[in-house]
Design an enzyme around this catalytic site. Structure first.
Site: not given
Length: 370
Positions: A35, A128
């Site tokens: 990414k 998260r």
């Protein structure tokens, strides 16, 4: 053309190979996280030539670009229900923490005549994504009844949001939870993923990784040679595989403090300026639309970054006042955020270098810790 990112593919391949060789004896496979460079196939291929076992990305659009590369694909970001069919079509595994999403993936898998493998994320304190540890059992009890999906692993994310450093005791909790779920629900588990580049430092610790951790999801340490937990270079890896270059468009002596009433800048912030007197200032063709200035490190240690607007980066050349002229090129090392920004920007050209790896008897260039 400038600005440009110079990408040294042999150095990325070398880093990937060394990381693979470090972790293989510990029974730990590596997901090549793509990414940070928008899954450019040439960079992904360099990582895979180093021996990495999986390709992993946060976005299905990126995995589509890499669909023909011969590795199993992993979707790192929790799937959106609206993309369930593409998730099943373009990834072999996906990370999950929501029952409704698993149901959507199961429906898509049945439609496509396949079984989609899922890795259940466990939240162990970074807050998260993931299921709180005390609720994993109830989640798995419901998840195993969903047709079309199969639980094939467990994972944890640390550091990325809350900054929590992975520790041996934390990863042992992941192993214990995974083993409990494996035995209770007769699961076949391929992957117990102990985190990202912030976890790699544990391989150098006395206790190291607990038995059972068999996978890491790595981008930064391979691409930039640094582990994330403490920002240290890792085991002699190349740290100059990505070099950002741009050109000086103005070079003048000006006061270090703007004259007049100070208000908000173009980004809504009230700037603060240190009074350094008259300084040699350079403007280079690069701005916040391309990269966060905090993600850049001038290769010339005598230069410092004063700030940036959308399209201009301001440098202080006072410690090197005669070394540059208008039109000269300034080079920067990049941190992970700087690499991600610049690789995403359509205004930064990408230049791929194929054949520049140093010989075995030469020392790889290392950027000093900052």
């Amino acid at each position: 053309m400038y600005p440009c990112m110079e990408i040294h593919l042999k150095k990325i391949e070398s880093n990937a190979r060394k990381v693979h060789e470090i972790f293989k004896p510990h029974g730990i496979s590596i997901m090549a996280v793509t990414k940070g460079f928008t899954a450019e196939p040439r960079i992904a291929e360099a990582m895979l030539r180093g021996g990495l076992e999986y390709i992993a990305d946060a976005r299905i659009k990126n995995l589509k670009k890499l669909k023909d590369l011969p590795r199993q694909k992993v979707l790192l970001r929790l799937p959106m229900m609206s993309e369930a069919e593409d998730v099943v079509r373009y990834s072999d595994y996906s990370l999950n923490s929501e029952i409704e999403t698993l149901k959507a993936l199961g429906d898509a898998a049945k439609k496509l005549g396949t079984i989609h493998k899922v890795i259940i994320m466990v939240d162990l304190g970074d807050y998260r994504e993931g299921i709180r540890s005390q609720k994993v059992g109830l989640f798995v009890k419901e998840a195993v009844e969903i047709e079309g999906v199969e639980i094939r692993g467990f994972g944890v994310n640390l550091t990325c949001f809350g900054g929590v450093i992975p520790e041996q005791t934390t990863l042992q909790r992941l192993v214990d939870i995974s083993e409990e779920m494996r035995m209770k629900y007769e699961l076949t588990l391929d992957i117990i993923s102990g985190g990202s580049s912030s976890s790699v430092y544990l391989v150098e610790e006395e206790n190291g990784f607990p038995d059972g951790i068999n996978n890491l999801r790595l981008g930064e340490v391979i691409l930039l040679g640094k582990e994330t937990a403490f920002g240290r270079r890792f085991d002699g890896l190349c740290e100059d595989a990505f070099i950002l270059k741009t050109q000086i468009i103005e070079l003048k002596d000006k006061p270090s403090v703007p004259k007049g009433k100070i208000g908000r800048d173009a980004f809504g912030n009230v700037p603060k300026h240190e009074d350094r007197g008259i300084i040699r200032r350079a403007i280079v063709a690069l701005g916040k639309q391309d990269v966060d200035p905090s993600g850049l490190i001038p290769m010339n240690e005598n230069l410092s970054i004063l700030g940036a607007s959308s399209d201009h980066l301001i440098l202080d050349l006072s410690k090197d006042p005669t070394g540059y002229q208008v039109g000269d090129i300034v080079k920067f090392y990049v941190k992970y955020g700087g690499m991600l920004n610049a690789m995403t920007s359509p205004y930064v050209d990408k230049v791929y270098i194929e054949d520049d790896l140093l010989g075995e008897d030469e020392e790889l260039l290392l950027v000093e810790d900052i």
